[in-house]
Design an enzyme around this catalytic site. Structure first.
Site, PDB file in Angstrom:
ATOM      1  N   LYS A 181       0.883   3.839  -3.374  1.00 42.90           N
ATOM      2  CA  LYS A 181       0.903   6.143  -2.424  1.00 42.90           C
ATOM      3  C   LYS A 181       1.912   5.587  -2.909  1.00 42.90           C
ATOM      4  O   LYS A 181       1.996   7.349  -3.491  1.00 42.90           O
ATOM      5  CB  LYS A 181       0.511   5.950  -1.424  1.00 42.90           C
ATOM      6  CG  LYS A 181      -1.155   5.148  -1.076  1.00 42.90           C
ATOM      7  CD  LYS A 181      -2.199   5.755  -1.876  1.00 42.90           C
ATOM      8  CE  LYS A 181      -3.678   5.182  -1.645  1.00 42.90           C
ATOM      9  NZ  LYS A 181      -4.506   5.721  -2.867  1.00 42.90           N
ATOM     10  N   TYR A 186       0.589  -0.663   0.130  1.00 43.65           N
ATOM     11  CA  TYR A 186      -0.281  -0.078  -0.545  1.00 43.65           C
ATOM     12  C   TYR A 186       1.006   1.677   0.138  1.00 43.65           C
ATOM     13  O   TYR A 186       0.732   1.974  -0.803  1.00 43.65           O
ATOM     14  CB  TYR A 186      -1.156  -0.076   1.134  1.00 43.65           C
ATOM     15  CG  TYR A 186      -2.292   1.179   1.476  1.00 43.65           C
ATOM     16  CD1 TYR A 186      -3.041   1.178   0.153  1.00 43.65           C
ATOM     17  CD2 TYR A 186      -1.554   2.879   1.934  1.00 43.65           C
ATOM     18  CE1 TYR A 186      -3.789   2.602   0.757  1.00 43.65           C
ATOM     19  CE2 TYR A 186      -2.096   3.285   2.220  1.00 43.65           C
ATOM     20  CZ  TYR A 186      -3.232   3.674   1.586  1.00 43.65           C
ATOM     21  OH  TYR A 186      -4.275   4.007   2.121  1.00 43.65           O
TER      22      TYR A 186
HETATM   23  P1  NAD Z   1     -13.187   3.885   1.156  1.00 40.85           P
HETATM   24  O1  NAD Z   1     -13.158   2.394   1.335  1.00 40.85           O
HETATM   25  O2  NAD Z   1     -14.091   4.526   1.743  1.00 40.85           O
HETATM   26  O3  NAD Z   1     -13.888   5.054   0.330  1.00 40.85           O
HETATM   27  C1  NAD Z   1     -12.538   3.679  -1.362  1.00 40.85           C
HETATM   28  C2  NAD Z   1     -13.991   3.709  -2.711  1.00 40.85           C
HETATM   29  O4  NAD Z   1     -12.616   3.389  -3.126  1.00 40.85           O
HETATM   30  C3  NAD Z   1     -15.214   2.749  -1.801  1.00 40.85           C
HETATM   31  O5  NAD Z   1     -15.978   3.676  -2.361  1.00 40.85           O
HETATM   32  C4  NAD Z   1     -14.765   1.066  -3.079  1.00 40.85           C
HETATM   33  O6  NAD Z   1     -15.930   1.407  -3.776  1.00 40.85           O
HETATM   34  C5  NAD Z   1     -14.031   2.501  -3.971  1.00 40.85           C
HETATM   35  N1  NAD Z   1     -13.126   1.488  -4.874  1.00 40.85           N
HETATM   36  C6  NAD Z   1     -12.451   0.255  -5.017  1.00 40.85           C
HETATM   37  N2  NAD Z   1     -12.202  -0.264  -5.179  1.00 40.85           N
HETATM   38  C7  NAD Z   1     -12.745   0.540  -6.423  1.00 40.85           C
HETATM   39  C8  NAD Z   1     -12.035  -0.219  -8.370  1.00 40.85           C
HETATM   40  N3  NAD Z   1     -11.673  -0.524  -8.497  1.00 40.85           N
HETATM   41  N4  NAD Z   1     -12.489   1.619  -8.904  1.00 40.85           N
HETATM   42  C9  NAD Z   1     -13.844   2.248  -8.553  1.00 40.85           C
HETATM   43  N5  NAD Z   1     -13.711   2.215  -6.953  1.00 40.85           N
HETATM   44  C10 NAD Z   1     -13.145   1.463  -5.965  1.00 40.85           C
HETATM   45  O7  NAD Z   1     -12.031   5.036   1.758  1.00 40.85           O
HETATM   46  P2  NAD Z   1     -11.316   6.459   2.331  1.00 40.85           P
HETATM   47  O8  NAD Z   1     -11.190   5.812   3.814  1.00 40.85           O
HETATM   48  O9  NAD Z   1     -12.468   7.363   2.093  1.00 40.85           O
HETATM   49  O10 NAD Z   1     -10.737   6.005   1.200  1.00 40.85           O
HETATM   50  C11 NAD Z   1     -10.470   7.247   0.229  1.00 40.85           C
HETATM   51  C12 NAD Z   1      -8.750   7.055  -0.645  1.00 40.85           C
HETATM   52  O11 NAD Z   1      -8.330   7.783   0.368  1.00 40.85           O
HETATM   53  C13 NAD Z   1      -8.011   5.694  -1.078  1.00 40.85           C
HETATM   54  O12 NAD Z   1      -7.388   6.036  -1.933  1.00 40.85           O
HETATM   55  C14 NAD Z   1      -7.146   6.024  -0.187  1.00 40.85           C
HETATM   56  O13 NAD Z   1      -6.195   4.699   0.115  1.00 40.85           O
HETATM   57  C15 NAD Z   1      -6.459   7.366   0.586  1.00 40.85           C
HETATM   58  N6  NAD Z   1      -6.640   6.972   2.062  1.00 40.85           N
HETATM   59  C16 NAD Z   1      -7.207   6.971   3.387  1.00 40.85           C
HETATM   60  C17 NAD Z   1      -6.542   7.393   4.028  1.00 40.85           C
HETATM   61  C18 NAD Z   1      -7.388   7.153   5.999  1.00 40.85           C
HETATM   62  O14 NAD Z   1      -6.986   6.893   7.232  1.00 40.85           O
HETATM   63  N7  NAD Z   1      -8.665   7.085   5.756  1.00 40.85           N
HETATM   64  C19 NAD Z   1      -5.543   7.903   4.797  1.00 40.85           C
HETATM   65  C20 NAD Z   1      -4.708   7.740   3.633  1.00 40.85           C
HETATM   66  C21 NAD Z   1      -5.120   7.676   2.643  1.00 40.85           C
END
Ligand code: NAD
Length: 256
Positions: free
Chosen positions: A166, A162
């Site tokens: 990223k 991961y």
């Molecule tokens: P989340 O799981 O709520 O959102 C991820 C979304 O991506 C979901 O709606 C899922 O259905 C969708 N998804 C998964 N595979 C997919 C695909 N192949 N095609 C299209 N959509 C797809 O999680 P989140 O926390 O809102 O994460 C959003 C982004 O932020 C991600 O890239 C995550 O890695 C990043 N992020 C999150 C955090 C955190 O602490 N929550 C920290 C750093 C980065």
């Protein structure tokens, strides 16, 4: 007329958000704030996440489409449908991403493919799909959601693959920023710290949250709206002279 308020930051801009259907996620929070700033929002997500239902929650005039970002065909079909309906693409938020908390020696080839395909390949494919419309306009803003785990070698939930995915997003975004700046297309990244969404749901009890918060200068976990605000900034003309930047939204968890 509220819709004609010229003070709104994204008036009449067409904003596309991948992985935007999860109501507790960063993508949907961004969709809401962008819609509140006058954007016409398109939510892309997997079929099971019901993007049309999520878009309907934003009010009239928005769109939800099924698009798996790991499929070049589905990204291209989504971009074509968006251009057919709205005529342009002003903002693309590459937000879709999945994580997996495993250690280096436990990462299988299939795990590697799955994690990198959504964040990194998906960012490439959806950018490739949106850039032709942005080129025609000679303007556009692409926002890529990376992670603090790319910068510090691991967040709290993601494995090394991961972090690699990223970190790959950071490099890809910077290279696209160099390539397309001349055409008025800006490409920037956001590196969120630990944000409370479905990714963290159920995995953190209050004691653990307090422990983590005590290590963060702003003394709390992040909220989805914290990331949404940064996306509005990068999508709007407020950031007109920013490209190739990495905007840390982490409460001070990493200061460098
Ligand atoms: P989340 O799981 O709520 O959102 C991820 C979304 O991506 C979901 O709606 C899922 O259905 C969708 N998804 C998964 N595979 C997919 C695909 N192949 N095609 C299209 N959509 C797809 O999680 P989140 O926390 O809102 O994460 C959003 C982004 O932020 C991600 O890239 C995550 O890695 C990043 N992020 C999150 C955090 C955190 O602490 N929550 C920290 C750093 C980065």
């Amino acid at each position: 007329n509220f819709e004609r308020d010229t003070n709104m930051l994204l008036q009449d801009k067409v904003a596309v958000i991948t992985g935007g259907a999860g109501l507790n996620g960063l993508g949907f929070a961004t969709a809401r704030q962008m819609a509140a700033q006058g954007a016409k929002v398109v939510i892309l997500d997997l079929d099971r996440a019901k993007p049309a239902d999520a878009a309907a929650q934003l009010g009239a005039g928005h769109l939800g489409l099924v698009a798996d970002v790991t499929s070049k065909e589905q990204c291209e079909a989504a971009a074509a449908a968006i251009v057919a309906k709205f005529g342009r693409i002003d903002i693309l938020v590459n937000n879709a991403g999945i994580t997996q908390p495993v250690k280096t020696l436990d990462i299988t080839g299939a795990d590697y493919d799955r994690i990198l395909d959504v964040s990194l390949r998906g960012t490439l494919y959806m950018s490739q799909a949106a850039i032709p419309a942005m080129r025609k306009q000679q303007s556009g803003s692409i926002i890529c959601i990376s992670s603090v785990s790319a910068q510090r070698g691991g967040g709290i939930f993601g494995g090394p693959h991961y972090s690699a995915a990223k970190a790959g997003v950071l490099g890809l975004a910077k290279a696209m920023a160099r390539e397309f700046g001349i055409e008025g297309i800006r490409v920037n990244c956001i590196t969120p710290g630990l944000i409370e969404t479905d990714i963290t749901q159920g995995k953190l009890d209050d004691a653990k949250k307090a422990e983590i918060s005590s290590t963060i200068p702003l003394a709390r976990l992040g909220r989805a709206t914290d990331i949404a605000g940064a996306c509005v900034f990068l999508g709007s003309d407020l950031s007109a002279y920013c490209t190739g930047i990495t905007l840390d939204v982490n409460g001070g968890m990493l200061i460098h």
